[in-house]
Write a protein that holds these residues in place. Structure first.
Motif, PDB file in Angstrom:
ATOM      1  N   GLN A  26      28.529  37.043  38.772  1.00 15.09           N
ATOM      2  CA  GLN A  26      29.599  36.628  39.750  1.00 15.09           C
ATOM      3  C   GLN A  26      29.266  37.098  41.235  1.00 15.09           C
ATOM      4  N   GLN A  29      31.351  42.038  43.946  1.00 12.65           N
ATOM      5  CA  GLN A  29      32.836  42.994  43.848  1.00 12.65           C
ATOM      6  C   GLN A  29      32.584  44.116  44.881  1.00 12.65           C
ATOM      7  N   PHE A  33      38.767  49.381  43.290  1.00 15.02           N
ATOM      8  CA  PHE A  33      39.748  48.467  42.640  1.00 15.02           C
ATOM      9  C   PHE A  33      41.259  48.529  43.596  1.00 15.02           C
ATOM     10  N   ARG A  60      44.061  46.960  40.599  1.00 12.82           N
ATOM     11  CA  ARG A  60      44.103  46.151  39.571  1.00 12.82           C
ATOM     12  C   ARG A  60      43.225  46.704  38.286  1.00 12.82           C
ATOM     13  N   ASP A  62      41.937  46.691  33.985  1.00 12.41           N
ATOM     14  CA  ASP A  62      41.579  45.538  33.014  1.00 12.41           C
ATOM     15  C   ASP A  62      42.741  45.026  32.298  1.00 12.41           C
ATOM     16  N   VAL A  65      48.469  45.779  36.596  1.00 12.55           N
ATOM     17  CA  VAL A  65      48.539  45.875  38.030  1.00 12.55           C
ATOM     18  C   VAL A  65      49.293  46.918  38.533  1.00 12.55           C
ATOM     19  N   THR A  90      48.241  42.140  31.838  1.00 12.88           N
ATOM     20  CA  THR A  90      47.381  41.190  32.487  1.00 12.88           C
ATOM     21  C   THR A  90      45.863  41.274  31.969  1.00 12.88           C
ATOM     22  N   SER A  92      41.769  41.150  32.632  1.00 13.22           N
ATOM     23  CA  SER A  92      40.741  41.840  33.422  1.00 13.22           C
ATOM     24  C   SER A  92      39.922  40.919  34.560  1.00 13.22           C
ATOM     25  N   PRO A  93      40.061  41.333  35.848  1.00 14.52           N
ATOM     26  CA  PRO A  93      39.634  40.459  36.606  1.00 14.52           C
ATOM     27  C   PRO A  93      37.890  40.367  36.633  1.00 14.52           C
ATOM     28  N   PHE A  94      37.358  41.363  35.990  1.00  9.91           N
ATOM     29  CA  PHE A  94      35.929  41.690  35.615  1.00  9.91           C
ATOM     30  C   PHE A  94      35.488  41.608  34.109  1.00  9.91           C
ATOM     31  N   LYS A  95      34.501  40.957  33.909  1.00  4.51           N
ATOM     32  CA  LYS A  95      33.950  40.820  32.527  1.00  4.51           C
ATOM     33  C   LYS A  95      33.423  41.737  31.792  1.00  4.51           C
ATOM     34  N   SER A  97      33.829  45.105  33.024  1.00  4.36           N
ATOM     35  CA  SER A  97      34.340  46.470  33.453  1.00  4.36           C
ATOM     36  C   SER A  97      35.034  47.153  32.328  1.00  4.36           C
TER      37      SER A  97
END
Length: 343
Positions: A26, A29, A33, A60, A62, A65, A90, A92-95, A97
């Motif tokens: 990706q 980043q 966070f 943010r 995993d 928020v 929510t 996770s914005p990272f796969k 993490s």
């Protein structure tokens, strides 16, 4: 064999771009966070009366928020007015993490530890009253800060009842914390913050619902024998009555008012001497003395309606300065057509 070798090499070279694409990651980043957001992106808004939002710091995780909503502060107590909101449930914005935020239940020991960190050196007293706002029950504590500051720490956990939570419905929760210090404030003013803040954020998931199932409609709604009034618990009018306006009257000290009586037969003006004693004012018809060429002769004035009642003073001396004085009725002998001295 040589032909097969050339074929395998060709297949290998053709597959290299696909392998390279599969190994790509990706976009890069940031190493932290946390990020700073504008005030309009706050997931919880303070009441319209304030204090206003200064800035928003978002983190943010995993599974959550976290937002620190910094509020305007003018108190002498060290620290920053803060409204903290944590939304759990929510994605996770990272796969790859591994950074999860723990949702701790609300306990007395946990709240005491939070207050010591938020308000160091301030003795906080927790309220024993059961209170709730639009989102459910909440707790609060008050304490005296530096100078005339009054500080409040409030906490609330918004989640569905335990029996209704499932992986497919009514999962997720919201943690709210408020730290407010204000000079010369009252408990009612600071407590209004916990009653009037608004949750505006939500998680984009069909099963996320920390508020629980909606309440059923009252069976008396639309029925007979169940009147509904605009304000059933208050006698306050819907339209407030404006107070009557008072007008200021400015007066200045001046001599006693002089009333003029103009009977048809009288040509001179009568000077009235007001009485020093406070007595009811009555209009009394009296004879008026006029000066003629042959002497002084009384002329009886006809009763008339006067704007100011005429009551002469029994002991007031007559002033003979070109004007005719009106003596007391008891000091005048009408039959003898002459004025006698008062006895």
């Amino acid at each position: 064999m040589s032909g097969l070798g050339h074929l395998g090499a060709a297949v290998l070279f053709c597959g290299l771009p696909l392998l390279a694409a599969g190994c790509a990651g990706q976009p890069v980043q940031m190493g932290t966070f946390a990020k700073n957001l504008p005030a309009e992106q706050a997931m919880v808004l303070p009441p319209p009366a304030g204090p206003g939002i200064v800035s928003v710091i978002e983190r943010r995780y995993d599974n959550a928020v976290d937002q620190d909503i910094l509020l305007y502060t003018s108190a002498l107590t060290p620290g920053q007015n803060l409204l903290k909101a944590q939304f759990f449930g929510t994605a996770s914005p990272f796969k790859l993490s591994d950074n999860k935020l723990t949702s701790t239940p609300v306990t007395e020991a946990g709240i005491a530890s939070e207050m010591r960190r938020a308000l160091p050196g301030v003795r906080m007293v927790r309220s024993s009253f059961f209170v709730q706002n639009n989102y459910g029950p909440f707790g609060y504590a008050f304490g005296r800060g530096a100078g005339d500051d009054l500080c409040m720490y409030g906490w609330q956990q918004v989640r569905s009842p335990s029996g209704t939570i499932s992986p497919l419905a009514n999962h997720g929760s919201i943690q709210i914390r408020a730290r407010i210090c204000e000079a010369d404030a009252t408990e009612q003013k600071l407590l209004a913050f916990m009653y009037n803040y608004t949750i505006t954020g939500a998680v984009d998931n069909g099963g996320w619902n920390p508020y629980g199932e909606p309440q059923p409609v009252s069976p008396s709604l639309g029925g007979v024998g169940s009147p509904i009034y605009p304000r059933p618990t208050s006698a306050e009018p819907i339209v407030p009555v404006l107070p009557s306006r008072t007008s200021a009257v400015y007066t200045r000290s001046r001599p006693a008012p002089v009333a003029q009586s103009r009977p048809p037969a009288a040509a001179a003006t009568a000077t009235i001497v007001s009485s020093a004693a406070a007595a009811p004012l009555v209009s009394v018809p009296r004879p008026v003395m006029t000066q003629t060429a042959t002497g002084t002769s009384p002329v009886t004035a006809e009763p008339s309606v006067s704007h100011a009642p005429l009551v002469p003073s029994p002991s007031g001396p007559a002033q003979q300065t070109g004007r005719v004085s009106v003596p007391s009725p008891s000091c005048t002998n009408v039959t003898s057509r002459a004025a006698n001295a008062c006895r």
